[in-house]
Design a protein around this motif. Structure first.
Motif, PDB file in Angstrom:
ATOM      1  N   ARG A   1       1.053  -1.521  -0.149  1.00  0.00           N
ATOM      2  CA  ARG A   1       0.106   0.403  -0.239  1.00  0.00           C
ATOM      3  C   ARG A   1       0.654   0.743   0.246  1.00  0.00           C
ATOM      4  O   ARG A   1       2.103   1.058   0.113  1.00  0.00           O
ATOM      5  CB  ARG A   1      -0.884  -0.068   1.249  1.00  0.00           C
ATOM      6  N   GLU A   2      -0.186   2.326  -0.266  1.00  0.00           N
ATOM      7  CA  GLU A   2       0.312   3.684  -0.088  1.00  0.00           C
ATOM      8  C   GLU A   2       1.331   4.586   0.915  1.00  0.00           C
ATOM      9  O   GLU A   2      -0.372   4.462   1.978  1.00  0.00           O
ATOM     10  CB  GLU A   2       0.185   4.224  -1.233  1.00  0.00           C
ATOM     11  N   TYR A   3       2.054   4.899   1.127  1.00  0.00           N
ATOM     12  CA  TYR A   3       1.788   5.211   2.809  1.00  0.00           C
ATOM     13  C   TYR A   3       2.953   6.444   2.334  1.00  0.00           C
ATOM     14  O   TYR A   3       4.057   6.075   2.374  1.00  0.00           O
ATOM     15  CB  TYR A   3       2.323   4.764   4.759  1.00  0.00           C
ATOM     16  N   GLU A   4       2.461   7.144   2.711  1.00  0.00           N
ATOM     17  CA  GLU A   4       2.766   8.400   2.994  1.00  0.00           C
ATOM     18  C   GLU A   4       4.123   9.346   1.280  1.00  0.00           C
ATOM     19  O   GLU A   4       5.254   9.543   1.412  1.00  0.00           O
ATOM     20  CB  GLU A   4       4.294   9.277   4.395  1.00  0.00           C
ATOM     21  N   GLY A   5       3.281   8.818   0.498  1.00  0.00           N
ATOM     22  CA  GLY A   5       4.320   8.870  -1.366  1.00  0.00           C
ATOM     23  C   GLY A   5       5.029   7.801  -1.637  1.00  0.00           C
ATOM     24  O   GLY A   5       5.592   8.068  -2.204  1.00  0.00           O
ATOM     25  N   TYR A   6       5.151   7.281  -0.782  1.00  0.00           N
ATOM     26  CA  TYR A   6       5.782   5.949  -1.354  1.00  0.00           C
ATOM     27  C   TYR A   6       5.232   4.285  -0.876  1.00  0.00           C
ATOM     28  O   TYR A   6       3.757   4.167  -0.823  1.00  0.00           O
ATOM     29  CB  TYR A   6       7.579   5.638  -0.765  1.00  0.00           C
ATOM     30  N   ASP A   7       5.675   2.998  -1.244  1.00  0.00           N
ATOM     31  CA  ASP A   7       4.319   2.618  -1.544  1.00  0.00           C
ATOM     32  C   ASP A   7       5.644   1.340   0.082  1.00  0.00           C
ATOM     33  O   ASP A   7       7.188   1.581  -0.212  1.00  0.00           O
ATOM     34  CB  ASP A   7       4.813   1.011  -3.250  1.00  0.00           C
ATOM     35  N   ILE A   8       4.809   0.653   0.874  1.00  0.00           N
ATOM     36  CA  ILE A   8       5.820   0.025   1.580  1.00  0.00           C
ATOM     37  C   ILE A   8       4.668  -1.503   1.676  1.00  0.00           C
ATOM     38  O   ILE A   8       3.621  -1.301   1.207  1.00  0.00           O
ATOM     39  CB  ILE A   8       4.976   0.664   3.375  1.00  0.00           C
ATOM     40  N   GLY A   9       5.424  -2.139   2.411  1.00  0.00           N
ATOM     41  CA  GLY A   9       4.285  -3.818   2.784  1.00  0.00           C
ATOM     42  C   GLY A   9       3.576  -3.625   3.792  1.00  0.00           C
ATOM     43  O   GLY A   9       3.750  -2.740   4.875  1.00  0.00           O
ATOM     44  N   TYR A  10       2.253  -4.307   4.122  1.00  0.00           N
ATOM     45  CA  TYR A  10       1.053  -3.800   4.924  1.00  0.00           C
ATOM     46  C   TYR A  10       1.510  -5.496   5.549  1.00  0.00           C
ATOM     47  O   TYR A  10       0.705  -6.425   4.915  1.00  0.00           O
ATOM     48  CB  TYR A  10       0.497  -3.174   4.934  1.00  0.00           C
ATOM     49  N   VAL A  11       1.477  -5.826   7.152  1.00  0.00           N
ATOM     50  CA  VAL A  11       0.883  -6.506   7.343  1.00  0.00           C
ATOM     51  C   VAL A  11      -0.622  -6.502   8.076  1.00  0.00           C
ATOM     52  O   VAL A  11      -0.167  -6.096   9.411  1.00  0.00           O
ATOM     53  CB  VAL A  11       1.826  -6.789   8.942  1.00  0.00           C
ATOM     54  N   HIS A  12      -1.285  -7.495   7.293  1.00  0.00           N
ATOM     55  CA  HIS A  12      -2.747  -7.217   8.118  1.00  0.00           C
ATOM     56  C   HIS A  12      -3.163  -8.043   9.568  1.00  0.00           C
ATOM     57  O   HIS A  12      -3.534  -8.056   9.970  1.00  0.00           O
ATOM     58  CB  HIS A  12      -3.602  -7.168   7.402  1.00  0.00           C
TER      59      HIS A  12
ATOM     60  N   SER B   1      10.732  -1.253   0.418  1.00  0.00           N
ATOM     61  CA  SER B   1      12.210  -1.190   2.081  1.00  0.00           C
ATOM     62  C   SER B   1      11.608  -1.660   2.761  1.00  0.00           C
ATOM     63  O   SER B   1      12.175  -1.613   3.766  1.00  0.00           O
ATOM     64  CB  SER B   1      13.004  -0.153   1.238  1.00  0.00           C
ATOM     65  N   GLU B   2      10.360  -1.322   3.395  1.00  0.00           N
ATOM     66  CA  GLU B   2       9.810  -1.171   4.256  1.00  0.00           C
ATOM     67  C   GLU B   2       8.685  -1.859   4.554  1.00  0.00           C
ATOM     68  O   GLU B   2       7.966  -2.022   3.262  1.00  0.00           O
ATOM     69  CB  GLU B   2      10.120  -0.317   5.550  1.00  0.00           C
ATOM     70  N   TYR B   3       8.431  -2.671   5.844  1.00  0.00           N
ATOM     71  CA  TYR B   3       6.205  -2.540   5.562  1.00  0.00           C
ATOM     72  C   TYR B   3       6.493  -1.795   7.109  1.00  0.00           C
ATOM     73  O   TYR B   3       6.311  -2.123   7.898  1.00  0.00           O
ATOM     74  CB  TYR B   3       7.188  -4.383   5.969  1.00  0.00           C
ATOM     75  N   HIS B   4       4.645  -2.027   7.248  1.00  0.00           N
ATOM     76  CA  HIS B   4       4.046  -1.563   9.234  1.00  0.00           C
ATOM     77  C   HIS B   4       3.078  -2.691   9.142  1.00  0.00           C
ATOM     78  O   HIS B   4       2.390  -3.470   8.460  1.00  0.00           O
ATOM     79  CB  HIS B   4       3.878  -0.460   8.703  1.00  0.00           C
ATOM     80  N   LEU B   5       3.003  -2.673  10.172  1.00  0.00           N
ATOM     81  CA  LEU B   5       2.323  -3.159  11.058  1.00  0.00           C
ATOM     82  C   LEU B   5       1.146  -2.507  12.375  1.00  0.00           C
ATOM     83  O   LEU B   5       1.651  -0.932  12.624  1.00  0.00           O
ATOM     84  CB  LEU B   5       1.629  -4.270  11.266  1.00  0.00           C
TER      85      LEU B   5
END
Length: 153
Positions: free
Chosen positions: A71-82, A113-117
């Motif tokens: 998903r997009e986050y603050e203007g760039y793509d990140i991985g997201y762990v739902h 380069s990064e992922y969030h959850l």
């Protein structure tokens, strides 16, 4: 451990069971869990990222589930762990590392380069695991109901 793509015709009851339990673990109860909304959301996301929605299987038993997107986050793509999920009896015995390795491989294929959850502040076991795998807390969201965490590939 093997990972099997979620097929809602085959796995509907199992994914509902696991997601409902994740609500109980994270928030103390599952009253906020809306089964129909979840299944509709899951159906759409599986179409976009089929390899991001998998059940973990060991000895012919489903023991966990992953839900991963880009998903997009603050203007760039990140991985997201739902969802990182393991059955209660499978927690704390090293199996989370296999889920995390699958997630890192998945995100790597999308060149992020990064992922969030997000995690409940009260879910100390999950927070400890996320710290152990190198994630950092970057702030609270939704009036403190969740903490956003970030990790790097």
């Amino acid at each position: 451990m093997v990972f099997e793509e979620i097929n809602l015709n085959k796995h509907r009851d199992k994914v509902i069971e696991f997601r409902r339990d994740s609500f109980k673990t994270s928030f103390g109860d599952a009253s906020a869990f809306e089964e129909d909304d979840y299944l509709s959301w899951l159906n759409e996301k599986i179409k976009q990222f089929p390899k991001g929605f998998v059940l973990a299987k060991e000895d012919d038993l489903y023991i966990g589930q992953l839900e991963l997107t880009i998903r997009e986050y603050e203007g760039y793509d990140i991985g997201y762990v739902h969802l990182y999920y393991l059955m209660p009896e499978m927690r704390g015995v090293g199996k989370g590392t296999a889920l995390h390795n699958y997630a890192k491989d998945f995100f790597g294929k999308y060149d992020v380069s990064e992922y969030h959850l997000r995690v409940s502040p009260s879910n100390m076991a999950a927070r400890q695991f996320y710290h152990k795998i190198g994630m950092e807390e970057v702030g609270s969201e939704f009036d403190g109901k969740v903490i956003r965490m970030k990790g790097y590939l």
